[in-house]
Design a protein around this motif. Structure first.
Motif, PDB file in Angstrom:
ATOM      1  N   ASN A  89       0.821  -1.211   0.000  1.00 58.88           N
ATOM      2  CA  ASN A  89       0.000   0.000   0.000  1.00 58.88           C
ATOM      3  C   ASN A  89       0.854   1.260   0.000  1.00 58.88           C
ATOM      4  OD1 ASN A  89      -2.655  -0.838  -0.212  1.00 58.88           O
ATOM      5  ND2 ASN A  89      -2.863  -1.233   1.976  1.00 58.88           N
ATOM      6  N   ASP A  90       1.935   1.238   0.803  1.00 58.62           N
ATOM      7  CA  ASP A  90       2.843   2.391   0.847  1.00 58.62           C
ATOM      8  C   ASP A  90       3.413   2.676  -0.542  1.00 58.62           C
ATOM      9  OD1 ASP A  90       2.396   2.611   3.540  1.00 58.62           O
ATOM     10  OD2 ASP A  90       4.334   1.797   4.153  1.00 58.62           O
ATOM     11  N   ALA A  91       3.880   1.614  -1.196  1.00 57.56           N
ATOM     12  CA  ALA A  91       4.504   1.786  -2.512  1.00 57.56           C
ATOM     13  C   ALA A  91       3.500   2.291  -3.541  1.00 57.56           C
ATOM     14  CB  ALA A  91       5.118   0.467  -2.974  1.00 57.56           C
ATOM     15  N   ASN A  92       2.266   1.776  -3.486  1.00 58.32           N
ATOM     16  CA  ASN A  92       1.256   2.134  -4.482  1.00 58.32           C
ATOM     17  C   ASN A  92       0.635   3.502  -4.246  1.00 58.32           C
ATOM     18  OD1 ASN A  92       1.634  -0.210  -5.916  1.00 58.32           O
ATOM     19  ND2 ASN A  92      -0.056  -1.311  -4.961  1.00 58.32           N
ATOM     20  N   THR A  93       0.427   3.853  -2.989  1.00 56.63           N
ATOM     21  CA  THR A  93      -0.231   5.126  -2.694  1.00 56.63           C
ATOM     22  C   THR A  93       0.740   6.297  -2.642  1.00 56.63           C
ATOM     23  OG1 THR A  93      -0.031   4.823  -0.285  1.00 56.63           O
ATOM     24  CG2 THR A  93      -2.022   3.958  -1.362  1.00 56.63           C
ATOM     25  N   GLY A  94       2.024   6.000  -2.431  1.00 57.77           N
ATOM     26  CA  GLY A  94       2.984   7.076  -2.267  1.00 57.77           C
ATOM     27  C   GLY A  94       2.969   7.677  -0.877  1.00 57.77           C
ATOM     28  N   ASN A  95       2.275   7.020   0.052  1.00 52.61           N
ATOM     29  CA  ASN A  95       2.239   7.451   1.451  1.00 52.61           C
ATOM     30  C   ASN A  95       2.822   6.358   2.329  1.00 52.61           C
ATOM     31  OD1 ASN A  95       0.909   9.927   1.009  1.00 52.61           O
ATOM     32  ND2 ASN A  95      -1.054   8.880   0.887  1.00 52.61           N
ATOM     33  N   SER A  96       3.400   6.757   3.448  1.00 48.62           N
ATOM     34  CA  SER A  96       3.898   5.786   4.397  1.00 48.62           C
ATOM     35  C   SER A  96       3.698   6.338   5.802  1.00 48.62           C
ATOM     36  CB  SER A  96       5.375   5.484   4.137  1.00 48.62           C
ATOM     37  OG  SER A  96       5.811   4.386   4.924  1.00 48.62           O
ATOM     38  N   GLU A  97       3.897   5.454   6.785  1.00 48.17           N
ATOM     39  CA  GLU A  97       3.814   5.844   8.182  1.00 48.17           C
ATOM     40  C   GLU A  97       5.099   5.446   8.884  1.00 48.17           C
ATOM     41  OE1 GLU A  97       0.424   3.854   9.742  1.00 48.17           O
ATOM     42  OE2 GLU A  97      -1.041   5.128   8.710  1.00 48.17           O
ATOM     43  N   GLY A  98       5.510   6.231   9.851  1.00 52.78           N
ATOM     44  CA  GLY A  98       6.733   5.948  10.591  1.00 52.78           C
ATOM     45  C   GLY A  98       7.515   7.232  10.773  1.00 52.78           C
ATOM     46  N   ILE A  99       8.856   7.142  10.652  1.00 44.19           N
ATOM     47  CA  ILE A  99       9.653   8.367  10.772  1.00 44.19           C
ATOM     48  C   ILE A  99      10.403   8.695   9.486  1.00 44.19           C
ATOM     49  CG2 ILE A  99       9.879   8.021  13.263  1.00 44.19           C
ATOM     50  CD1 ILE A  99      12.847   7.333  12.789  1.00 44.19           C
ATOM     51  N   GLN A 117      12.828  13.209   2.470  1.00 45.50           N
ATOM     52  CA  GLN A 117      12.551  14.641   2.587  1.00 45.50           C
ATOM     53  C   GLN A 117      11.142  14.878   3.115  1.00 45.50           C
ATOM     54  OE1 GLN A 117      12.975  16.786  -1.102  1.00 45.50           O
ATOM     55  NE2 GLN A 117      13.476  18.694  -0.069  1.00 45.50           N
ATOM     56  N   HIS A 118      11.009  15.814   4.045  1.00 45.96           N
ATOM     57  CA  HIS A 118       9.734  16.219   4.647  1.00 45.96           C
ATOM     58  C   HIS A 118       9.112  15.129   5.528  1.00 45.96           C
ATOM     59  CE1 HIS A 118      10.146  19.627   2.064  1.00 45.96           C
ATOM     60  NE2 HIS A 118       9.874  18.958   0.947  1.00 45.96           N
ATOM     61  N   SER A 119       9.887  14.123   5.884  1.00 46.70           N
ATOM     62  CA  SER A 119       9.417  13.083   6.802  1.00 46.70           C
ATOM     63  C   SER A 119       9.632  13.545   8.242  1.00 46.70           C
ATOM     64  CB  SER A 119      10.183  11.779   6.557  1.00 46.70           C
ATOM     65  OG  SER A 119      11.547  11.939   6.935  1.00 46.70           O
ATOM     66  N   PRO A 120       9.048  12.848   9.242  1.00 44.27           N
ATOM     67  CA  PRO A 120       9.310  13.201  10.643  1.00 44.27           C
ATOM     68  C   PRO A 120      10.799  13.209  10.986  1.00 44.27           C
ATOM     69  CG  PRO A 120       7.426  11.739  10.520  1.00 44.27           C
ATOM     70  CD  PRO A 120       7.995  11.816   9.128  1.00 44.27           C
ATOM     71  N   ALA A 121      11.558  12.261  10.448  1.00 47.80           N
ATOM     72  CA  ALA A 121      12.995  12.222  10.710  1.00 47.80           C
ATOM     73  C   ALA A 121      13.690  13.451  10.163  1.00 47.80           C
ATOM     74  CB  ALA A 121      13.607  10.960  10.102  1.00 47.80           C
ATOM     75  N   ALA A 148      15.445  -3.689  14.382  1.00 49.11           N
ATOM     76  CA  ALA A 148      15.485  -2.235  14.518  1.00 49.11           C
ATOM     77  C   ALA A 148      14.344  -1.573  13.743  1.00 49.11           C
ATOM     78  CB  ALA A 148      16.824  -1.705  14.033  1.00 49.11           C
ATOM     79  N   ASP A 149      14.096  -2.073  12.535  1.00 46.20           N
ATOM     80  CA  ASP A 149      12.995  -1.521  11.733  1.00 46.20           C
ATOM     81  C   ASP A 149      11.668  -1.663  12.472  1.00 46.20           C
ATOM     82  OD1 ASP A 149      14.517  -0.659   9.584  1.00 46.20           O
ATOM     83  OD2 ASP A 149      14.343  -2.562   8.507  1.00 46.20           O
ATOM     84  N   SER A 150      11.464  -2.820  13.113  1.00 44.37           N
ATOM     85  CA  SER A 150      10.218  -3.058  13.854  1.00 44.37           C
ATOM     86  C   SER A 150      10.086  -2.115  15.047  1.00 44.37           C
ATOM     87  CB  SER A 150      10.153  -4.510  14.328  1.00 44.37           C
ATOM     88  OG  SER A 150      10.117  -5.399  13.239  1.00 44.37           O
ATOM     89  N   MET A 151      11.196  -1.877  15.737  1.00 47.08           N
ATOM     90  CA  MET A 151      11.159  -0.985  16.902  1.00 47.08           C
ATOM     91  C   MET A 151      10.942   0.470  16.499  1.00 47.08           C
ATOM     92  SD  MET A 151      14.141  -2.522  19.382  1.00 47.08           S
ATOM     93  CE  MET A 151      13.720  -1.367  20.706  1.00 47.08           C
ATOM     94  N   ILE A 152      11.504   0.860  15.378  1.00 48.26           N
ATOM     95  CA  ILE A 152      11.372   2.246  14.922  1.00 48.26           C
ATOM     96  C   ILE A 152       9.986   2.499  14.329  1.00 48.26           C
ATOM     97  CG2 ILE A 152      12.239   3.941  13.262  1.00 48.26           C
ATOM     98  CD1 ILE A 152      15.012   2.660  13.645  1.00 48.26           C
ATOM     99  N   ALA A 153       9.403   1.484  13.704  1.00 48.58           N
ATOM    100  CA  ALA A 153       8.064   1.631  13.120  1.00 48.58           C
ATOM    101  C   ALA A 153       7.022   1.737  14.221  1.00 48.58           C
ATOM    102  CB  ALA A 153       7.770   0.432  12.214  1.00 48.58           C
ATOM    103  N   GLY A 154       5.848   2.233  13.865  1.00 53.56           N
ATOM    104  CA  GLY A 154       4.774   2.339  14.844  1.00 53.56           C
ATOM    105  C   GLY A 154       3.635   3.189  14.331  1.00 53.56           C
ATOM    106  N   GLU A 155       2.598   3.311  15.125  1.00 52.37           N
ATOM    107  CA  GLU A 155       1.403   4.036  14.735  1.00 52.37           C
ATOM    108  C   GLU A 155       1.661   5.551  14.742  1.00 52.37           C
ATOM    109  OE1 GLU A 155      -1.544   2.803  13.731  1.00 52.37           O
ATOM    110  OE2 GLU A 155      -0.616   0.807  13.796  1.00 52.37           O
ATOM    111  N   ASN A 184       5.005  11.537   2.697  1.00 51.56           N
ATOM    112  CA  ASN A 184       5.037  11.139   1.292  1.00 51.56           C
ATOM    113  C   ASN A 184       6.256  10.273   1.001  1.00 51.56           C
ATOM    114  OD1 ASN A 184       2.698  12.550   0.600  1.00 51.56           O
ATOM    115  ND2 ASN A 184       3.831  14.427   0.150  1.00 51.56           N
ATOM    116  N   LEU A 185       6.046   9.260   0.170  1.00 53.28           N
ATOM    117  CA  LEU A 185       7.123   8.362  -0.237  1.00 53.28           C
ATOM    118  C   LEU A 185       7.364   8.584  -1.727  1.00 53.28           C
ATOM    119  CD1 LEU A 185       8.720   6.135   1.290  1.00 53.28           C
ATOM    120  CD2 LEU A 185       7.127   4.471   0.324  1.00 53.28           C
ATOM    121  N   PRO A 186       8.309   9.441  -2.106  1.00 50.71           N
ATOM    122  CA  PRO A 186       8.475   9.817  -3.517  1.00 50.71           C
ATOM    123  C   PRO A 186       8.821   8.618  -4.397  1.00 50.71           C
ATOM    124  CG  PRO A 186       9.700  11.313  -2.081  1.00 50.71           C
ATOM    125  CD  PRO A 186       9.273  10.144  -1.237  1.00 50.71           C
TER     126      PRO A 186
END
Length: 541
Positions: A89-99, A117-121, A148-155, A184-186
């Motif tokens: 879904n992230d790849a197709n919509t161009g949106n993602s969640e996380g940092i 760019q323009h992400s929370p990180a 690490a990816d699992s710990m960094i990811a989240g709602e 946004n996931l360019p």
């Protein structure tokens, strides 16, 4: 307990039946067959759960069943668990969640190699080269990347605490508390004017629902800088969202130009797709770069342009995925996709790999009668590059050029990059090039930015990776017990360019990296040289 997928080869469970109501469109016999299969699967689950020697984990068993069922239909029909479906879904919509960071382990320490760019990180101030020492108070040294990816990811709305050692400029530890959110996931990695030309360059990693917006925005920017020709790099682009692909193509055609014919069993999916608006860039010269990993939507993009003689296609034969999938989501956060159709380009060309890949075809007799000697020679040269096949169907483009139908897109001009040897591959895979560059930039980043500012063109022309620099890298690699002098000599010039490109990537992102790598990239160089013969190759009069 390891589950054998064959154990559960049937299958739609009640999740699917409850989630989708197709009863009105199924005749009674088919519906009875489906109902019986569902009950049969349920009965098998109940018996296995009661009597199998190991404790049964129903979700995992069911997931294996769904994967086996869909894979038995074709290799593009796929079941996704929750994590897989989120990524799709992230790849197709161009949106993602996380940092919004990408990390790799370098010398047992997780290192940030990309900040979106323009992400929370990005907003929090995290940088490429930052080393992650702790995640939520837990040591990250020697931690697996997946953990690490699992710990960094989240709602969205939740926070993650990172203790960072910054590679550049200080050895102090910094605490970052980053709130997870949507970003946004360019899909467009790079866009710039090639130096001393009016040729634009765009690198697309995939086609998401936002790709057409990204392309339109950058077409406008590059046009303001004087662009009269565009190179679209689709190498490694595995495809994506069909609607965004067709919308992107519409930029280069008059409104209502036929772009695609979709052939499907289900009448609502069987259709012809035309360009959606009057394209603003119908006169723009185009070249499209492809390789063996350019698939699906990438093949549509290249194939349509080729059929209408709207652009040069340069590189390797493409992947040969000419089917269309539709995705269904489930109430439990999982999902699946089914192959619903096959498409053909405006010339009637099928992109899907032929079922009998060894079949020898006869060419169209009209080709033998009407083709010029030059055209026959060109086709024979292309056939030599198609795995030893003797004859293929031939179709004609809008201007009357002959092109081979063999599945996928056969480029107008074949080109491949020089291969790198095993030493270079090992050094790359283990991250030693990258680690060395981060160590170098620890003391040099500020000075380089002060000298070159935002001008990666100037850096590309003036900055030199000399033999002393390469010798330092050799010493670094020897300290890792990885080196071979003979292989190094073979790839020495690649080392020189690649190390410089990695420096540029860390200073200016993908634009800097791609600009530097073009000096080694033979496919780009072939495109630049071929554009001088654009009209004659495409038979534009």
């Amino acid at each position: 307990m390891k589950i054998n997928p064959k154990f559960v080869f049937l299958i739609l469970t009640y999740f699917i039946i409850n989630g989708i109501n197709l009863n009105a469109e199924l005749d009674s016999v088919r519906q009875k067959e489906i109902n019986f299969a569902v009950k049969k699967f349920q009965y098998m689950l109940e018996i296995a759960d009661k009597f199998h020697k190991d404790s049964l984990r129903i979700p995992e068993v069911s997931s294996a069943a769904f994967k086996a069922f869909l894979n038995s239909l074709d290799n593009q029909s796929i079941y996704y668990n929750k994590d897989e479906f989120t990524k799709i879904n992230d790849a197709n919509t161009g949106n993602s969640e996380g940092i919004g960071i990408e990390i790799v382990p370098l010398a047992d320490t997780l290192t940030i190699i990309k900040v979106i760019q323009h992400s929370p990180a990005d907003s929090a101030g995290l940088q490429q080269g930052d080393k992650i020492l702790f995640i939520n108070g837990q040591s990250a040294i020697a931690m697996a990347k997946s953990s690490a990816d699992s710990m960094i990811a989240g709602e969205p709305g939740t926070k993650v605490q990172l203790i960072i050692k910054r590679q550049f400029g200080t050895s102090l530890l910094n605490e970052y508390i980053v709130e997870r959110n949507e970003f946004n996931l360019p899909s467009l990695d790079a866009a710039f004017i090639i130096e001393n030309t009016k040729i634009g360059y765009m690198k697309l990693s995939r086609f998401s629902s936002k790709t057409d917006e990204e392309i339109n925005e950058n077409l406008a920017k590059l046009s303001k800088k004087g662009m009269n020709t565009l190179i679209v790099d689709l190498r490694g682009n595995l495809g994506g969202v069909l609607n965004a692909t067709l919308s992107a193509l519409s930029n280069f055609f008059p409104k209502d130009t036929k772009l695609l014919k979709i052939n499907a069993k289900y009448k609502d999916f069987d259709t012809v797709r035309n360009s959606e608006f009057e394209g603003k860039y119908q006169k723009l010269k185009l070249a499209v770069l492809v390789d063996k990993n350019s698939a699906s939507a990438s093949e549509i993009f290249a194939g349509v342009l080729q059929d209408y003689d709207r652009g040069l296609i340069i590189g390797e034969n493409t992947y040969q995925k000419g089917t269309v999938q539709r995705i269904w989501n489930m109430v439990d956060g999982t999902g699946f996709r089914i192959t619903i159709a096959e498409y053909e380009t405006p010339s009637g060309r099928r992109i899907q790999k032929p079922e009998d890949s060894l079949k020898h075809y006869e060419t169209d007799p009209a080709f033998e009668m009407n083709a010029s000697a030059e055209e026959k020679k060109r086709i024979k040269e292309m056939i030599k590059l198609t795995g030893g096949h003797t004859y293929f169907p031939i179709v004609t483009t809008q201007n009357g050029r002959y092109i081979i139908v063999r599945g996928g897109v056969v480029p107008d001009i074949q080109a491949v990059n020089d291969s790198i040897n095993i030493l270079t591959k090992v050094l790359t895979k283990r991250g030693y090039f990258l680690e060395f560059v981060y160590n170098f930039l620890y003391s040099q980043k500020d000075e380089l930015l002060k000298k070159y500012k935002e001008d990666f063109y100037k850096f590309n022309n003036e900055y030199k990776i000399d033999d002393n620099f390469l010798n330092d890298f050799k010493s670094f690699s020897l300290s890792k017990n990885v080196w071979n002098e003979e292989y190094y000599t073979q790839d020495k010039e690649y080392f020189r360019i690649y190390l410089k490109a990695l420096i540029a990537y860390n200073l200016w992102g993908e634009n800097g990296y791609r600009c530097v790598m073009m000096r080694w990239d033979k496919i780009v160089q072939t495109a630049l040289n071929s554009l001088n013969r654009y009209e004659s190759i495409l038979q534009i009069h």
